[in-house]
Design a protein around this motif. Structure first.
Motif, short mmCIF file in Angstrom:
data_model
loop_
_atom_site.label_atom_id
_atom_site.label_comp_id
_atom_site.label_asym_id
_atom_site.label_seq_id
_atom_site.Cartn_x
_atom_site.Cartn_y
_atom_site.Cartn_z
N LYS A 88 -9.68 2.65 1.02
CA LYS A 88 -8.33 2.08 1.14
C LYS A 88 -8.24 0.77 0.39
O LYS A 88 -7.25 0.51 -0.33
CB LYS A 88 -8.00 1.86 2.62
N VAL A 124 -5.65 -0.05 -2.72
CA VAL A 124 -4.71 -1.16 -2.62
C VAL A 124 -4.89 -2.11 -3.81
O VAL A 124 -3.91 -2.54 -4.44
CB VAL A 124 -4.88 -1.91 -1.29
N GLN A 141 -2.12 -2.87 -6.69
CA GLN A 141 -1.65 -4.23 -6.95
C GLN A 141 -1.80 -4.59 -8.42
O GLN A 141 -0.92 -5.20 -9.02
CB GLN A 141 -2.41 -5.23 -6.06
N ALA A 174 -3.22 3.22 2.43
CA ALA A 174 -3.10 2.29 1.30
C ALA A 174 -1.66 2.28 0.78
O ALA A 174 -1.10 1.21 0.50
CB ALA A 174 -4.07 2.69 0.19
N GLU A 209 0.56 0.36 3.12
CA GLU A 209 0.38 -1.10 3.02
C GLU A 209 1.22 -1.68 1.89
O GLU A 209 1.83 -2.74 2.03
CB GLU A 209 -1.10 -1.44 2.82
N LEU A 210 1.26 -0.97 0.77
CA LEU A 210 2.08 -1.44 -0.35
C LEU A 210 3.57 -1.32 -0.06
O LEU A 210 4.37 -2.18 -0.43
CB LEU A 210 1.73 -0.66 -1.62
#
Length: 347
Positions: free
Chosen positions: A186, A190, A194, A237, A240-241
């Motif tokens: 994960k 991520v 990014q 993941a 989260e974004l």
């Protein structure tokens, strides 16, 4: 990192020779023989005028002109420059893979990267080298990407394959396939997302990029029937974004995603491993695509092909990918400078 030279003149792009027995010198000469390219940027070939002279004759490109220089400080703008990294004559054997090609590929790369780190050039475009032939006690990297990431002082970067609006990144790069599952975490997904989002904003001028993420397993795991990485690793993941207000979708089954041309709806596609991303990319964009190392403070591009020893020295290599790599480096430099100017104006 030193101050960018492009703030005073047109961008300066360093070009590494790659393996002198591969198609690198050929695609470099073919890319630069059209003088119109000099209106955009100033190219500097890091290597040896003797190597360039050999291939100029071999390819019957006697009208290809260049200026020899001994250091980047003596650059000629509006001309093709050849910076002599070494003076000795090198035995050139086109099409033959040997340690000579590996040795001088590394010397060319190291010299260009040193000037890049010092801000004396604005970007580098690297010609292909043979990953196994460059290995030595002084150079133990799987390829350009890993070496440049270390030289930039970064822990990781993003291998980003680019062609027009098709942009494909990979979570894991040059590692054995049997290691992929354990390396797909994960945290790593991520991180790569990014890097991709920031690059699309900073380097490509896309303010709100749309990202698609592929699954690891066939059919993206088929709801856990064919693997659980999608549910346990990839989806968390993505979420989260999304929580950070980014547009990220998936995980998509890899086969249908490209087969149904779903990629056309997104600015970037994150794939889980090397071949998952590079096979469809090269199928769609071979001889025109570009490999960009995103997430570094400096700019590095390369063609999406290798040394092609089988056709080296035969005047059969297509230079389109290498020329595109040069133009992409130039575009990214200008985009970054424009961003800096906008930031300064806002202050």
């Amino acid at each position: 990192m030193g101050e960018s030279s492009s703030k005073k003149n047109k961008p300066v792009i360093g070009i590494t020779l790659g393996d002198v027995n591969g198609i690198g010198p050929e695609v470099i000469i073919k890319s630069l023989e059209d003088n119109r390219i000099l209106k955009q940027f100033t190219p500097v070939i890091y290597g040896s005028a003797k190597v360039i002279s050999f291939y100029r004759k071999q390819l019957d490109k006697e009208n290809f002109n260049y200026q020899q220089i001994s250091s980047i400080d003596k650059i000629f703008h509006k001309k093709v420059n050849v910076l002599n990294v070494w003076d000795e004559a090198v035995e050139i054997t086109p099409g033959q893979a040997n340690e000579i090609g590996g040795k001088y590929a590394v010397l060319s790369l190291q010299s260009a990267v040193q000037d890049l780190k010092e801000g004396k050039i604005d970007a580098i475009t690297t010609a292909p080298l043979s990953k196994d032939l460059v290995q030595s006690d002084d150079f133990k990297f799987p390829g350009h990407t890993e070496y440049l990431t270390q030289e930039a002082g970064e822990n990781d970067s993003l291998m980003f394959l680019v062609h027009d609006t098709l942009r494909v990144g990979v979570v894991t790069g040059h590692i054995p396939l049997k290691q992929v599952s354990e390396k797909v975490t994960k945290e790593k997904i991520v991180f790569k997302l990014q890097k991709m989002i920031k690059s699309l904003q900073k380097d490509f001028g896309i303010k709100k990029p749309r990202i698609a993420v592929l699954g690891l397993n066939p059919h993206a795991g088929e709801n856990g029937l064919l693997g659980d990485e999608e549910e346990k690793v990839i989806l968390p993941a993505i979420n989260e974004l999304k929580a950070g207000h980014h547009i990220v979708a998936g995980p998509f089954p890899a086969d249908g995603f490209f087969g149904m041309q779903t990629y056309k709806q997104y600015d970037g596609v994150l794939t889980m491993y090397h071949d998952q991303g590079l096979i469809p990319f090269k199928t769609l964009a071979f001889e025109e695509g570009i490999n960009y190392t995103a997430g570094l403070p400096f700019v590095r591009t390369s063609p999406d092909h290798g040394t092609a020893f089988a056709i080296a020295g035969k005047n059969e290599a297509d230079e389109t990918s290498f020329r595109n790599a040069l133009y992409l480096a130039n575009d990214i430099i200008r985009q970054r400078n424009e961003n800096q100017c906008e930031s300064a104006d806002e202050k």
